[in-house]
Design an enzyme around this catalytic site. Sequence first.
Site, mmCIF file in Angstrom:
data_model
loop_
_atom_site.group_PDB
_atom_site.id
_atom_site.type_symbol
_atom_site.label_atom_id
_atom_site.label_comp_id
_atom_site.label_asym_id
_atom_site.label_seq_id
_atom_site.Cartn_x
_atom_site.Cartn_y
_atom_site.Cartn_z
ATOM 1 N N SER A 51 49.604 -31.863 -102.042
ATOM 2 C CA SER A 51 49.426 -32.397 -100.689
ATOM 3 C C SER A 51 47.934 -32.605 -100.415
ATOM 4 O O SER A 51 47.294 -33.362 -101.132
ATOM 5 C CB SER A 51 50.070 -31.453 -99.663
ATOM 6 N N HIS A 101 52.302 -35.772 -100.916
ATOM 7 C CA HIS A 101 52.563 -36.072 -99.500
ATOM 8 C C HIS A 101 51.664 -37.222 -99.050
ATOM 9 O O HIS A 101 50.436 -37.097 -99.044
ATOM 10 C CB HIS A 101 52.291 -34.850 -98.632
ATOM 11 N N ASP A 134 55.716 -26.300 -98.966
ATOM 12 C CA ASP A 134 56.649 -27.209 -99.629
ATOM 13 C C ASP A 134 56.520 -27.067 -101.144
ATOM 14 O O ASP A 134 55.420 -27.105 -101.684
ATOM 15 C CB ASP A 134 56.361 -28.658 -99.217
#
EC number: 3.1.1.61
Length: 350
Positions: free
Chosen positions: A172, A198, A294
Amino acid sequence: MVVDDSAVVRQVVSSVLKSDSEIEVCGAVADPLFAMTRMRMQWPDVIVLDIEMPRMDGISFLKKIMAERPTPVVICSTLTEKGADTTMQAISAGAVEIITKPKVGLKGFLHDSAKVLINAVKAASRANLKPLQRAMASNLKVTPKLSADAVLAEGNTSRLKTTEQLVAIGTSTGGTQALELVLKALPRVSPGIVIVQHMPEKFTAAFAERLDSLCEISVKEAKHKMRVLPGQALIAPGGKHMLLKRSGAQYYVEVIDGPLVSRHRPSVDVLFRSVAQSASGNALGIIMTGMGDDGVKGMLEMRRAGAVTLAQDEASCVVYGMPKEAVKCGAVERSLSLSEIPQAILDCSH
């Protein structure tokens, strides 16, 4: 500090950020030249930056900041192909987060996306840019050794046998630059790679194209039913989940709609769970720089299925969030520096 030539954007973004008690907006200015004057008096911790502005464009300003005093920058870009291409230049220059803005309905959109904006700024505020600058300066090279429930239900790992190795990467904040460094270091003869980074929709295609132009391996935005091949990396498209599947001894990906999982779409948890089910012990999972958790549950499932699981270490992360949580829950076998990850990828195929 907010830097945008639109008075509406400056007003709405400032208002949204001020609504969070942990954020103080020290200025909102119309272009980089005004920003530089203000920054001489008070240097911000994070800059929210438009990239298409008069007098000096955002890319030139970003490069100047990174050369003089590296500061986390969140790019606020329009959802257009031109905007996506320019945003990739900004990412290459050192920006750590992207948020999007439409050309119409701007005020309502920014209010609706308040949480996304606040989270992006908070993630950027935690960014440590030094490890990334060191890694980029060193230009990683590898000499090969010669010798999630809402989208995918938990289930048994596949018992079909295959010897084809596969690498799954989740990342991310700070991941765009980290992925560039890792993938550029890989030779053409490398295992197939599936990646969740992401990133908003419409930006992943430009990101994949940029990496493809820089790397020896092929890098593509994943399409539904696309095969996973050695020497190729597939990046999950923004706004879609990507799952690994297998037909006989061959891997392919499914690109599907679905709800946000772990607050994201694409979700690393969804990808990692699918890898645990379809590749099990033939997979290498790597969780890299990023805020939040995540990928943590999915990586634990991968490890329990027999996969090798690695995390980027704290010293080389821009944001040590996702890897930290994965280590804490026992999902990670080893933590490696960014510079060690390319060799680990090659080792998994031997």
